[in-house]
Motif scaffolding. Structure first.
Motif, mmCIF file in Angstrom:
data_model
loop_
_atom_site.group_PDB
_atom_site.id
_atom_site.type_symbol
_atom_site.label_atom_id
_atom_site.label_comp_id
_atom_site.label_asym_id
_atom_site.label_seq_id
_atom_site.Cartn_x
_atom_site.Cartn_y
_atom_site.Cartn_z
ATOM 1 N N MET A 61 0.778 -1.201 0.000
ATOM 2 C CA MET A 61 0.000 0.000 0.000
ATOM 3 C C MET A 61 0.821 1.267 0.000
ATOM 4 O O MET A 61 0.267 2.301 -0.185
ATOM 5 N N ASN A 62 2.059 1.198 0.241
ATOM 6 C CA ASN A 62 2.905 2.382 0.249
ATOM 7 C C ASN A 62 3.442 2.703 -1.139
ATOM 8 O O ASN A 62 4.377 3.449 -1.285
ATOM 9 N N ALA A 63 2.913 2.205 -2.136
ATOM 10 C CA ALA A 63 3.398 2.476 -3.490
ATOM 11 C C ALA A 63 2.993 3.889 -3.892
ATOM 12 O O ALA A 63 1.881 4.335 -3.614
ATOM 13 N N GLU A 64 3.933 4.604 -4.579
ATOM 14 C CA GLU A 64 3.647 5.978 -5.015
ATOM 15 C C GLU A 64 2.776 5.937 -6.251
ATOM 16 O O GLU A 64 2.917 5.059 -7.095
ATOM 17 N N PRO A 65 1.894 6.913 -6.349
ATOM 18 C CA PRO A 65 1.064 6.948 -7.558
ATOM 19 C C PRO A 65 1.950 7.205 -8.792
ATOM 20 O O PRO A 65 2.986 7.858 -8.702
ATOM 21 N N PRO A 66 1.574 6.724 -9.977
ATOM 22 C CA PRO A 66 2.412 6.840 -11.166
ATOM 23 C C PRO A 66 2.562 8.278 -11.687
ATOM 24 O O PRO A 66 3.456 8.563 -12.455
ATOM 25 N N TRP A 67 1.716 9.199 -11.303
ATOM 26 C CA TRP A 67 1.794 10.575 -11.820
ATOM 27 C C TRP A 67 2.735 11.478 -11.011
ATOM 28 O O TRP A 67 2.959 12.616 -11.361
ATOM 29 N N ILE A 68 3.324 11.047 -9.990
ATOM 30 C CA ILE A 68 4.241 11.845 -9.180
ATOM 31 C C ILE A 68 5.669 11.498 -9.591
ATOM 32 O O ILE A 68 6.041 10.332 -9.634
ATOM 33 N N ARG A 69 6.462 12.560 -9.879
ATOM 34 C CA ARG A 69 7.866 12.385 -10.238
ATOM 35 C C ARG A 69 8.715 12.344 -8.988
ATOM 36 O O ARG A 69 8.437 13.046 -8.030
ATOM 37 N N PRO A 70 9.801 11.653 -9.081
ATOM 38 C CA PRO A 70 10.724 11.719 -7.947
ATOM 39 C C PRO A 70 11.408 13.081 -7.941
ATOM 40 O O PRO A 70 11.654 13.672 -8.989
ATOM 41 N N SER A 71 11.666 13.635 -6.807
ATOM 42 C CA SER A 71 12.282 14.963 -6.724
ATOM 43 C C SER A 71 13.726 14.898 -7.200
ATOM 44 O O SER A 71 14.422 13.923 -6.993
ATOM 45 N N GLN A 72 14.165 16.021 -7.856
ATOM 46 C CA GLN A 72 15.538 16.098 -8.325
ATOM 47 C C GLN A 72 16.329 16.944 -7.339
ATOM 48 O O GLN A 72 15.812 17.895 -6.766
ATOM 49 N N PRO A 73 17.583 16.651 -7.203
ATOM 50 C CA PRO A 73 18.389 17.418 -6.259
ATOM 51 C C PRO A 73 18.614 18.834 -6.804
ATOM 52 O O PRO A 73 18.786 19.040 -7.992
ATOM 53 N N ARG A 74 18.599 19.826 -5.920
ATOM 54 C CA ARG A 74 18.832 21.222 -6.312
ATOM 55 C C ARG A 74 20.330 21.447 -6.492
ATOM 56 O O ARG A 74 21.138 20.899 -5.766
ATOM 57 N N ARG A 75 20.657 22.337 -7.477
ATOM 58 C CA ARG A 75 22.060 22.654 -7.745
ATOM 59 C C ARG A 75 22.207 24.179 -7.784
ATOM 60 O O ARG A 75 22.287 24.784 -8.851
ATOM 61 N N PRO A 76 22.257 24.837 -6.624
ATOM 62 C CA PRO A 76 22.318 26.304 -6.603
ATOM 63 C C PRO A 76 23.636 26.855 -7.154
ATOM 64 O O PRO A 76 23.666 27.938 -7.721
ATOM 65 N N VAL A 77 24.741 26.148 -7.024
ATOM 66 C CA VAL A 77 26.030 26.634 -7.510
ATOM 67 C C VAL A 77 26.008 26.707 -9.036
ATOM 68 O O VAL A 77 26.430 27.698 -9.637
ATOM 69 N N ARG A 78 25.502 25.668 -9.657
ATOM 70 C CA ARG A 78 25.452 25.650 -11.118
ATOM 71 C C ARG A 78 24.507 26.739 -11.627
ATOM 72 O O ARG A 78 24.836 27.438 -12.585
ATOM 73 N N THR A 79 23.387 26.942 -11.018
ATOM 74 C CA THR A 79 22.458 27.993 -11.414
ATOM 75 C C THR A 79 23.097 29.369 -11.255
ATOM 76 O O THR A 79 22.988 30.219 -12.135
ATOM 77 N N GLY A 80 23.809 29.564 -10.166
ATOM 78 C CA GLY A 80 24.496 30.835 -9.943
ATOM 79 C C GLY A 80 25.566 31.095 -10.987
ATOM 80 O O GLY A 80 25.727 32.218 -11.471
ATOM 81 N N LEU A 81 26.307 30.068 -11.346
ATOM 82 C CA LEU A 81 27.337 30.215 -12.370
ATOM 83 C C LEU A 81 26.734 30.540 -13.739
ATOM 84 O O LEU A 81 27.290 31.352 -14.497
ATOM 85 N N VAL A 82 25.640 29.921 -14.071
ATOM 86 C CA VAL A 82 24.971 30.199 -15.345
ATOM 87 C C VAL A 82 24.483 31.645 -15.382
ATOM 88 O O VAL A 82 24.680 32.360 -16.368
ATOM 89 N N VAL A 83 23.869 32.113 -14.302
ATOM 90 C CA VAL A 83 23.383 33.493 -14.231
ATOM 91 C C VAL A 83 24.558 34.473 -14.292
ATOM 92 O O VAL A 83 24.522 35.471 -15.018
ATOM 93 N N ALA A 84 25.629 34.208 -13.561
ATOM 94 C CA ALA A 84 26.800 35.081 -13.577
ATOM 95 C C ALA A 84 27.429 35.116 -14.964
ATOM 96 O O ALA A 84 27.836 36.173 -15.452
ATOM 97 N N GLY A 85 27.528 33.973 -15.627
ATOM 98 C CA GLY A 85 28.075 33.917 -16.989
ATOM 99 C C GLY A 85 27.232 34.723 -17.964
ATOM 100 O O GLY A 85 27.762 35.423 -18.829
ATOM 101 N N ALA A 86 25.911 34.633 -17.826
ATOM 102 C CA ALA A 86 25.016 35.403 -18.698
ATOM 103 C C ALA A 86 25.193 36.899 -18.463
ATOM 104 O O ALA A 86 25.191 37.693 -19.421
ATOM 105 N N MET A 87 25.374 37.305 -17.230
ATOM 106 C CA MET A 87 25.569 38.729 -16.911
ATOM 107 C C MET A 87 26.900 39.238 -17.481
ATOM 108 O O MET A 87 26.968 40.334 -18.033
ATOM 109 N N VAL A 88 27.951 38.439 -17.350
ATOM 110 C CA VAL A 88 29.260 38.832 -17.899
ATOM 111 C C VAL A 88 29.164 38.951 -19.418
ATOM 112 O O VAL A 88 29.678 39.903 -20.014
#
Length: 152
Positions: free
Chosen positions: A1-28
Motif C-alpha cells: 500500500m505504500n506504493a507511489e502513484p504513477p503521476w508523481i515524479r521523484p524529486s531532483q536534487p537542487r544545484r544552486p552553484v550551477r544555477t548561480g554560475l549560469v546566471v553570472a556567466g550570462a551577466m558577464v
C-alpha cells in the motif's frame, strides 16, 4: 500500500552553484556585448568625423588665404568669437606676414566625454616665404564643426 502513484515524479536534487554560475556567466556576456557595442559606436562616430573635420579646416583656411575674413570668422566657435570681434579678427589676420598658402598635413579625431573633436595639423606658408606648422582645434557646436582657439 505504500506504493507511489504513477503521476508523481521523484524529486531532483537542487544545484544552486550551477544555477548561480549560469546566471553570472550570462551577466558577464551581457556586459561584454554592451561594452563592445559602445566601443563600436564610439569608433564609428570618430571615423565618420574625419572627413567633415578636414573639410571644415580646409574651408576656413581657404577663406583666410583668399581674404574672406568675414566667412572665416563665421566658422569660429562661440568661445573664439567671444574673444575676438570681427574687426579685431580681420586686423589680426591681415597683419603681415599673412598666410599665402596652406597644406593639411594630418587630421586626428578623438572622443572626449563621448563627443568627437578634431585636431588638424597644417603647414602655413606666409607671404614672407616662411613656413610654420600649426594645429587647428575643431569642435562640434550647434550640429556642425567649428574652428576653436587661435586659428594660427
Amino acid at each position: 500500500m505504500n506504493a507511489e502513484p504513477p503521476w508523481i515524479r521523484p524529486s531532483q536534487p537542487r544545484r544552486p552553484v550551477r544555477t548561480g554560475l549560469v546566471v553570472a556567466g550570462a551577466m558577464v556576456l551581457l556586459c561584454c556585448v554592451g561594452v563592445a557595442g559602445l566601443a563600436a559606436w564610439n569608433l564609428q562616430a570618430v571615423t565618420r568625423a574625419a572627413g567633415p573635420v578636414r573639410l571644415t579646416a580646409d574651408g576656413f583656411l581657404r577663406q583666410l588665404t583668399t581674404g574672406d575674413t568675414t566667412g572665416a570668422y563665421e566658422q569660429l566657435c562661440a568661445d573664439s568669437r567671444s574673444r575676438w570681434s570681427k574687426i579685431g579678427f580681420t586686423s589680426w589676420v591681415r597683419t603681415p606676414p599673412t598666410v599665402q598658402d596652406y597644406e593639411i598635413v594630418d587630421v586626428a579625431v578623438t572622443s572626449r566625454r563621448g563627443r568627437p573633436q578634431g585636431t588638424v595639423t597644417v603647414r602655413l606658408t606666409r607671404d614672407s616665404g616662411t613656413t610654420e606648422q600649426r594645429d587647428l582645434s575643431i569642435v562640434t557646436e550647434d550640429g556642425g564643426w567649428r574652428v576653436c582657439g587661435d586659428p594660427y
